[in-house]
Design a protein around this motif. Structure first.
Motif, PDB file in Angstrom:
ATOM      1  N   THR A 277      -6.818   3.866  -4.158  1.00 10.56           N
ATOM      2  CA  THR A 277      -6.461   4.535  -2.901  1.00 10.56           C
ATOM      3  C   THR A 277      -5.500   5.676  -3.231  1.00 10.56           C
TER       4      THR A 277
ATOM      5  N   PHE B 130      -5.771   7.162   2.494  1.00 15.12           N
ATOM      6  CA  PHE B 130      -6.676   8.157   1.927  1.00 15.12           C
ATOM      7  C   PHE B 130      -6.235   9.525   2.437  1.00 15.12           C
TER       8      PHE B 130
ATOM      9  N   GLN C 136     -14.167   6.265   3.513  1.00 14.71           N
ATOM     10  CA  GLN C 136     -13.602   5.400   2.461  1.00 14.71           C
ATOM     11  C   GLN C 136     -12.808   4.253   3.067  1.00 14.71           C
ATOM     12  N   ARG C 137     -12.101   4.547   4.173  1.00 18.90           N
ATOM     13  CA  ARG C 137     -11.314   3.476   4.813  1.00 18.90           C
ATOM     14  C   ARG C 137     -12.261   2.450   5.449  1.00 18.90           C
TER      15      ARG C 137
ATOM     16  N   TYR D  22     -13.528   0.371   2.663  1.00 17.18           N
ATOM     17  CA  TYR D  22     -12.449  -0.502   2.159  1.00 17.18           C
ATOM     18  C   TYR D  22     -12.280  -1.715   3.080  1.00 17.18           C
TER      19      TYR D  22
END
Ligand code: FCB
Length: 476
Positions: free
Chosen positions: A348, A384, A398-399, A402
């Motif tokens: 991250t 991010f 991306q979050r 994740y």
């Protein structure tokens, strides 16, 4: 509510295209007072150690401070609206001790009580249960001036503060957490100095860790005697600690880091005694004479829940050096020679390796070695480099990935019999990320700090789908 939210399975399972969590599973978002409130001079609030630290040049990136932060003190209604849009059942936030008891002792400050009272009413009005943390790192400066956590009196002061606040607010707040991540308070605050109050005294850090634990135990005793129906707990930041190789020296390095990161708290809390190996590891630094007879029993006060904050795994190796491998003070007191190993996994923005399996390993370990105890993930999330797009949206795939990966691991843990009851995402809105200032964005909601405008990121909409379905979509 959409039709997909209406799946009516009694427990977890795959229903249609939804991987469901158990009925009643708590979905939440978390924040902390100094990171979001601002209004540091309002309502009779006194300075905390974080005000002092952030205003000390060189301590926080870009010279950022929590003076204004997200201005949540004035915008709490809007922020509760954001929580309602997320569909969360619970909101985890912390109470600022210097707002509630500016002198660090004695009676409570009316304006401070009033602020949290209004916030709680707003939450309850939206059907959201408050989950409070009494201490998320903002010690009244006046108590640091008289020694801070390394002195025993601070534990007594904390218990007095906890009891006074619980007495006033437990009619509407049912979930009480004493401390957030005492490891950070003790070892980042007093050993490596990366956090307030910025001291680098390893022996004092061990004393701080003990007095935090003692304060916790005394606070639990006091709150329990006031109202036995309150749900009481503590939040720890736990890590799996693995050796980098089969070499005995690396195994010993992992044992030591586990002792001074995890077992230093888990053992007294849930077994009533500090680990013997920890006492040996730190013997050259401290004889731990600050642990008075009976303290470990106090710390071992029965808990209703354990909060686990999970971000990453530590893989470590022994450097072979007797001395610290860096001139910087180490947070791993007694193990300054141990090195962290970079496994080359994706990271991250914090530089933390992304390792969802570590979440499983932590929960499984706690249940196996210390359980049974109901578990909640009280923090998990990721920073991010989010940007506000020209179309006014914030795309943060991306979050989403994740969180999706970590939620699936949590669901697998439940399948395997781990008593996990809830999950709080860190964090509701971008905020003051301690020594990193505003440079790291962890929020489900983006904050434009110039205007204080809140803009839900794509992950906020995605998370609202998870809470609505009480599960994850298995097919799109
Ligand atoms: C945790 C803290 C929380 C936040 C996250 C990223 O250690 O409890 O306040 O800073 O890390």
């Amino acid at each position: 509510m959409s039709s997909e939210g209406m799946t009516a399975a009694p427990g977890p399972g795959s229903v249609g295209d939804v991987l469901r969590f158990p009925d009643g599973f708590a979905w939440g978002a978390a924040t902390a007072s100094y990171q979001i409130e601002g209004a540091v001079h309002e309502g009779g609030r006194s300075p905390s150690i974080w005000d002092t630290f952030a205003h000390t040049p060189g301590k926080v990136q870009n010279g950022d401070t929590g003076d204004v932060a997200d201005d949540h003190y004035h915008r709490y209604r809007e922020d509760v609206g954001l929580l309602a849009d997320l569909g969360v059942t619970h909101y985890r936030f912390s109470l600022a001790w210097p707002r509630l008891q500016p002198g660090g002792r004695g009676g409570l400050n009316h304006d401070g009580v009033d602020f949290y009272s209004r916030l709680v009413d707003e939450l309850l009005g939206r059907g959201i249960q408050p989950w409070v943390t009494l201490y998320h790192w903002d010690l009244p400066q006046v108590l640091e001036d008289s020694g801070g956590w390394p002195v025993r009196d601070t534990a007594e002061r904390f218990a007095e503060y906890a009891a006074a606040v619980h007495d006033r607010l437990s009619d509407r707040i049912r979930h009480w957490t004493t401390l957030n991540e005492p490891w950070c308070s003790a070892f980042l605050g007093y050993a490596n100095g990366h956090h307030a109050p910025g001291r680098t005294e390893p022996g004092a850090a061990l004393a701080a860790a003990h007095h935090l634990m003692l304060g916790h135990g005394l606070a639990v005793q006091a709150m329990r005697s006031q109202d036995a129906s309150s749900t009481l707990g503590i939040t720890l930041n736990l890590y799996p600690v693995d050796p980098a190789s089969d070499a005995p020296a690396d195994a010993d390095a992992a044992r030591r880091v586990d002792a001074v990161s995890n077992r230093i708290f888990l053992d007294p809390l849930l077994r009533g005694r500090y680990p013997e190996d920890l006492r040996r590891d730190v013997a050259e630094i401290s004889n731990m004479a600050f642990v008075a007879g009976g303290d470990e029993k106090v710390i071992n006060a029965p808990l209703d829940v354990l909060g686990v904050n999970y971000y990453t795994r530590h893989v470590v190796r022994a450097s072979g050096a007797r001395q610290p491998t860096s001139t910087r003070a180490s947070a791993w007191v007694g193990s300054a020679d141990v090195q962290s190993v970079d496994r080359g996994l994706p990271k991250t923005e914090m530089g933390w390796e992304i390792d969802p399996q570590g979440l499983y390993d932590v929960l499984e370990r706690v249940q196996r070695e210390y359980g049974p105890i109901p578990l909640y993930i009280t923090e998990n999330g990721a920073a991010f480099a989010d940007e506000l797009g020209p179309d006014g949206t914030v795309a943060d795939p991306q979050r989403v990935a994740y969180l999706d990966d970590h939620f699936r691991v949590a669901r697998r843990a439940i399948d395997d019999g781990i008593d996990l009851r809830g999950y709080f995402v860190w964090t509701l809105i971008d905020n003051f990320e301690w020594a990193w200032g505003f440079s790291k964005r962890f929020g489900l909601v983006y904050v434009d700090y110039e205007t204080q405008r809140r803009i839900p990121k794509d992950s906020a909409r995605w998370f609202a789908g998870v809470t609505r379905r009480n599960g994850l979509a298995t097919a799109v």
